[in-house]
Design an enzyme around this catalytic site. Structure first.
Site, PDB file in Angstrom:
ATOM      1  N   LYS A  22      61.317  62.936  -2.696  1.00  0.00           N
ATOM      2  CA  LYS A  22      60.737  61.628  -2.406  1.00  0.00           C
ATOM      3  C   LYS A  22      60.273  60.990  -3.699  1.00  0.00           C
ATOM      4  O   LYS A  22      59.445  61.535  -4.423  1.00  0.00           O
ATOM      5  CB  LYS A  22      59.570  61.776  -1.433  1.00  0.00           C
ATOM      6  CG  LYS A  22      58.917  60.443  -1.095  1.00  0.00           C
ATOM      7  CD  LYS A  22      57.886  60.579  -0.014  1.00  0.00           C
ATOM      8  CE  LYS A  22      57.235  59.239   0.274  1.00  0.00           C
ATOM      9  NZ  LYS A  22      56.193  59.336   1.295  1.00  0.00           N
TER      10      LYS A  22
ATOM     11  N   LYS B 179      64.724  60.363  -0.113  1.00  0.00           N
ATOM     12  CA  LYS B 179      64.117  59.070   0.184  1.00  0.00           C
ATOM     13  C   LYS B 179      63.715  58.372  -1.098  1.00  0.00           C
ATOM     14  O   LYS B 179      63.091  59.010  -1.934  1.00  0.00           O
ATOM     15  CB  LYS B 179      62.880  59.327   1.042  1.00  0.00           C
ATOM     16  CG  LYS B 179      62.068  58.130   1.376  1.00  0.00           C
ATOM     17  CD  LYS B 179      60.853  58.551   2.128  1.00  0.00           C
ATOM     18  CE  LYS B 179      60.016  57.307   2.311  1.00  0.00           C
ATOM     19  NZ  LYS B 179      58.716  57.606   2.850  1.00  0.00           N
TER      20      LYS B 179
HETATM   21  C1  PBG Z   1      53.974  58.140   3.328  1.00  0.00           C
HETATM   22  C2  PBG Z   1      55.221  57.393   3.604  1.00  0.00           C
HETATM   23  C3  PBG Z   1      55.663  56.236   2.976  1.00  0.00           C
HETATM   24  C4  PBG Z   1      56.880  55.899   3.563  1.00  0.00           C
HETATM   25  C5  PBG Z   1      57.129  56.838   4.547  1.00  0.00           C
HETATM   26  N1  PBG Z   1      56.115  57.768   4.545  1.00  0.00           N
HETATM   27  C6  PBG Z   1      55.014  55.387   1.970  1.00  0.00           C
HETATM   28  C7  PBG Z   1      54.740  55.898   0.621  1.00  0.00           C
HETATM   29  O1  PBG Z   1      55.094  57.014   0.267  1.00  0.00           O
HETATM   30  O2  PBG Z   1      54.116  55.147  -0.118  1.00  0.00           O
HETATM   31  C8  PBG Z   1      57.725  54.722   3.198  1.00  0.00           C
HETATM   32  C9  PBG Z   1      58.778  54.343   4.185  1.00  0.00           C
HETATM   33  C10 PBG Z   1      59.386  53.014   3.976  1.00  0.00           C
HETATM   34  O3  PBG Z   1      59.225  52.344   2.933  1.00  0.00           O
HETATM   35  O4  PBG Z   1      60.094  52.557   4.889  1.00  0.00           O
HETATM   36  N2  PBG Z   1      53.315  58.498   4.520  1.00  0.00           N
END
Ligand code: PBG
Length: 327
Positions: free
Chosen positions: A197, A249
């Protein structure tokens, strides 16, 4: 003049032959719909930066979950937006916290027909918006956060969730969550690890959707977009710690990472087509600059082709309907 001996165009001549040789297909069952549920709403409320996406009330969430399942989507990923937040994100662990209530609602409504997943992270619940607990000097405390994740995982499992999605990028989170679930008797709850991520600017609209309180960024725990090998290390660690599925992601800007992860592990690989990816297409389409439906399906096909077996996308319900007409 010499003529070509080999003619790849033969296999592109008609819709029928193109269909016959099509290498990649996206099936509705491979799509997972992320959904937001906001505490205290009586009706759903649009998210301005994500046209077509809403913050659900508990009621509208149930209805939209049924629609998604009827369209054939493979799963639902739930995010909760609480009314009040605190330093430790305590509402994430309470059985009457909005996310745990929503899990119960959705599992009761469609739990036999689909896979119900929940975001396992503190950022929606903390007053500072970080994914973990803070030390007195304001940095994110890895190991204290792990204890909170363990408790949150058990609360979500108690609410009936099928799959938890630890997304906070704390070291050791998958192992801690696995042991906590097992110790509490939830051996059958799976872990979808947000393994790779990135600290991405593509999450911008999501932060609107969850009314994020974050100031600053998450670069001390999420990955540097410049790094690929680091993702493979993260993924190997997560699999060793017990991840049942791993995720990359964002998706489209990271197809190379996705392909490398696919080659690295033998667990199912998911990709999250994040809010900014969705919003860019919607914005361009609203201006009449691109053909929205074609671009939507092209992005999903590309993510699938790169190696994702499962795709989290805000278009899941709609794309499932389009794909059903097509095949
Ligand atoms: C954190 C989380 C995020 C997203 C999914 N889970 C935000 C982040 O890491 O700042 C982002 C998903 C998206 O942008 O569609 N709980």
């Amino acid at each position: 003049m010499s003529y070509p001996e080999v003619r790849p165009r033969r296999l592109r001549r008609t819709p029928a032959i193109r269909r016959l040789v099509e290498e990649t297909r996206v099936a509705p069952a491979e799509l997972v719909l992320p959904m937001f549920v906001r505490e205290g709403l009586t009706d759903s409320r649009p998210v301005a930066s994500l046209p077509g996406v809403v913050q659900h009330s508990r009621d509208s969430l149930r209805k939209a979950a049924v629609e998604a399942v009827q369209a054939g989507v493979g799963g639902i990923m739930l995010f909760g937006v609480p009314e009040t937040r605190d330093e430790t994100g305590s509402a994430g662990c309470r059985p009457d916290g909005i996310l745990n209530m929503a899990i119960r609602d959705v599992v009761t409504e469609v739990g036999d027909a689909t896979v119900v997943m929940s975001d396992l992270c503190l950022d929606e619940f903390t007053s500072h918006g970080h994914c973990g607990l803070l030390t007195p000097d304001g940095s994110v405390d890895n190991d204290a956060t792990l204890a909170a994740y363990a408790e949150m995982a058990v609360a979500q499992a108690a609410a009936g969730v099928h799959v938890v999605g630890p997304s906070g990028m704390m070291d050791g989170q998958v192992g801690v969550v696995r042991r906590a679930l097992d110790a509490a008797g939830y051996q059958d709850v799976s872990i979808l690890a947000y393994a790779a991520k990135y600290a991405s600017a593509f999450y911008g609209p999501f932060r609107d959707a969850v009314e994020s309180a974050l100031e600053g960024d998450r670069r001390s725990y999420q990955q540097d977009p410049a790094n690929l090998r680091e993702s493979l290390r993260e993924v190997r660690l997560d699999v060793a710690e017990g991840a049942d599925l791993v995720m990359v992601k964002p998706a489209l800007p990271y197809l190379d990472v996705l392909a490398a992860v696919r080659a690295e592990v033998d667990v199912p690989v998911a990709a999250y087509q994040v809010s900014g990816e969705y919003a860019m297409v919607e914005a361009a389409a609203a201006n009449g600059w691109i053909d929205r439906d074609r671009v939507m399906l092209e992005t999903l096909t590309s993510i699938r082709r790169a190696g994702a077996q499962i795709i989290l996308t805000y278009w899941a319900t709609e794309a499932a309907r389009l794909l059903r007409e097509r095949y």
